[in-house]
Design a protein around this motif. Sequence first.
Motif, PDB file in Angstrom:
ATOM      1  N   PRO A 104      -3.620  -9.624   0.467  1.00 54.10           N
ATOM      2  CA  PRO A 104      -4.267 -10.853   1.360  1.00 54.10           C
ATOM      3  C   PRO A 104      -3.390 -11.918   1.429  1.00 54.10           C
ATOM      4  CG  PRO A 104      -5.710 -10.391  -0.819  1.00 54.10           C
ATOM      5  CD  PRO A 104      -4.285  -9.477  -0.649  1.00 54.10           C
ATOM      6  N   ASN A 106      -3.918 -15.303   1.726  1.00 54.37           N
ATOM      7  CA  ASN A 106      -4.171 -16.550   0.976  1.00 54.37           C
ATOM      8  C   ASN A 106      -4.510 -15.992  -0.677  1.00 54.37           C
ATOM      9  OD1 ASN A 106      -5.554 -18.545  -0.393  1.00 54.37           O
ATOM     10  ND2 ASN A 106      -6.877 -19.151   1.362  1.00 54.37           N
ATOM     11  N   LYS A 109      -8.289 -15.640  -2.598  1.00 50.65           N
ATOM     12  CA  LYS A 109      -8.907 -14.701  -2.176  1.00 50.65           C
ATOM     13  C   LYS A 109      -9.301 -13.830  -3.534  1.00 50.65           C
ATOM     14  CE  LYS A 109      -9.020 -15.577   2.101  1.00 50.65           C
ATOM     15  NZ  LYS A 109     -10.297 -16.433   2.699  1.00 50.65           N
ATOM     16  N   SER A 110     -10.842 -13.552  -3.496  1.00 53.76           N
ATOM     17  CA  SER A 110     -11.211 -12.840  -4.461  1.00 53.76           C
ATOM     18  C   SER A 110     -10.920 -11.284  -4.347  1.00 53.76           C
ATOM     19  CB  SER A 110     -12.304 -13.027  -5.246  1.00 53.76           C
ATOM     20  OG  SER A 110     -13.387 -12.867  -4.178  1.00 53.76           O
ATOM     21  N   VAL A 111     -10.333 -10.260  -5.156  1.00 55.61           N
ATOM     22  CA  VAL A 111     -10.218  -8.922  -4.472  1.00 55.61           C
ATOM     23  C   VAL A 111     -10.761  -7.923  -5.893  1.00 55.61           C
ATOM     24  CG1 VAL A 111      -8.333  -9.485  -3.413  1.00 55.61           C
ATOM     25  CG2 VAL A 111      -7.821  -8.666  -5.593  1.00 55.61           C
ATOM     26  N   GLN A 186     -18.897 -12.143  -5.289  1.00 52.52           N
ATOM     27  CA  GLN A 186     -18.596 -12.426  -3.932  1.00 52.52           C
ATOM     28  C   GLN A 186     -16.957 -11.878  -3.979  1.00 52.52           C
ATOM     29  OE1 GLN A 186     -20.170 -13.701  -1.275  1.00 52.52           O
ATOM     30  NE2 GLN A 186     -21.997 -14.189  -2.424  1.00 52.52           N
ATOM     31  N   ASP A 188     -13.620 -11.007  -1.520  1.00 52.34           N
ATOM     32  CA  ASP A 188     -13.043 -11.110   0.034  1.00 52.34           C
ATOM     33  C   ASP A 188     -12.481  -9.834   0.424  1.00 52.34           C
ATOM     34  OD1 ASP A 188     -13.543 -13.810   0.298  1.00 52.34           O
ATOM     35  OD2 ASP A 188     -12.214 -14.017  -1.364  1.00 52.34           O
ATOM     36  N   HIS A 189     -11.953  -9.150  -0.688  1.00 46.97           N
ATOM     37  CA  HIS A 189     -11.265  -7.899  -0.172  1.00 46.97           C
ATOM     38  C   HIS A 189     -11.585  -6.912  -1.206  1.00 46.97           C
ATOM     39  CE1 HIS A 189      -8.668  -9.775   2.840  1.00 46.97           C
ATOM     40  NE2 HIS A 189      -8.487 -10.715   1.754  1.00 46.97           N
ATOM     41  N   ILE A 211     -17.304  -7.114   4.230  1.00 51.64           N
ATOM     42  CA  ILE A 211     -16.014  -7.372   3.276  1.00 51.64           C
ATOM     43  C   ILE A 211     -15.035  -6.528   3.764  1.00 51.64           C
ATOM     44  CG2 ILE A 211     -14.946  -7.511   0.956  1.00 51.64           C
ATOM     45  CD1 ILE A 211     -18.059  -7.545  -0.046  1.00 51.64           C
ATOM     46  N   SER A 212     -13.613  -7.032   4.045  1.00 48.54           N
ATOM     47  CA  SER A 212     -12.853  -6.092   4.519  1.00 48.54           C
ATOM     48  C   SER A 212     -12.345  -5.013   3.235  1.00 48.54           C
ATOM     49  CB  SER A 212     -11.333  -7.034   4.607  1.00 48.54           C
ATOM     50  OG  SER A 212     -10.397  -6.725   3.925  1.00 48.54           O
TER      51      SER A 212
END
Length: 258
Positions: A104, A106, A109-111, A186, A188-189, A211-212
């Motif tokens: 990611p 940034n 970001k939460s993964v 939540q 992000d990836h 979500i990606s």
Amino acid sequence: MKKHVMDLSVTENTSLNANYFLLKLTSAQKLPDMLPGQFVEIKVEGSPNTFLRRPISINNYIAETNELWLLVQKVGDGTRTLGKLQAGDTLNLVFPLGNSFTTPENASKSVVLVGGGVGTAPMLFWGKYLKERGITPNFLLGARSEADLLQLDEFRKYGNVYTTTEDGSHGEKGYVTQHSILQNQQFDHIYTCGPKPMMVAVAKYAKAKDISCEVSLENTMACGFGVCLCCVENTVNGHVCVCTEGPVFNIKDLQWQI
Ligand SMILES: Cc1cc2nc3c(=O)[nH]c(=O)nc-3n(C[C@H](O)[C@H](O)[C@H](O)COP(=O)(O)OP(=O)(O)OC[C@H]3O[C@@H](n4cnc5c(N)ncnc54)[C@H](O)[C@@H]3O)c2cc1C
Ligand code: FES
């Protein structure tokens, strides 16, 4: 990335349970750089029916000590023969092969890294890599039962670990896609590797939540560098070799019914 053919020494072969073992390989020479998601092709000596090299994900790579770790499940002659290796034996590898997961841009970001069965193997190196870049990953690991959940202490070094087992013997009962963090947090990836039905279910979840999502495919392979065409996958760009264009794909690029 340049591919190398090298003999590595087996320095440890640890049986994790009846079906899985962990190989620690070392080299006197400097190992080439490797990225999470990439894999090696192993020449299996002493297995008369194993003519072709076997692809195995990089489970961990420690550049400073020239260590390469492989987590292997015994499924057939090739992997069973590898399971018999002892410290002092030599293994011939072609590596590093394939592409890698996308970091990611940034760090805030939460993964979540979702691994099922032996699909947890590449997630350890990937989680470590993310942690070193300021991202604390969430690992969601699924197995049939507690005995098949592997390397949990290693995963805990790099991120938050959540588990599911089909029999409820560890973590939440059910499949990874039923775990409560996917409902309550939540992300992000999402990155996933495991049995195809599991990856399709994760991809459906990601698509529904916008979500990606990247998946690491384990199509059957032979050469590992785009010659034999036995690993092809249908994508929006036509049929491509998973060994060279993958094994990591964004779900947007796959022709999966999701
Ligand atoms: C990119 C990639 C990374 C992989 N990473 C790992 C890893 O880290 N650890 C690990 O244990 N395994 C991994 N695999 C799977 C591993 O390559 C196979 O289990 C192995 O090649 C089987 O060899 P064998 O000689 O033991 O079994 P074989 O005699 O070749 O096959 C035995 C059985 O396993 C099935 N099988 C063979 N290859 C695969 C495959 N690729 N996927 C699903 N089923 C298969 C066969 O259909 C057959 O039923 C990976 C595969 C790929 C393509
Ligand atoms: S394994 Fe030969 S082309 Fe991919």
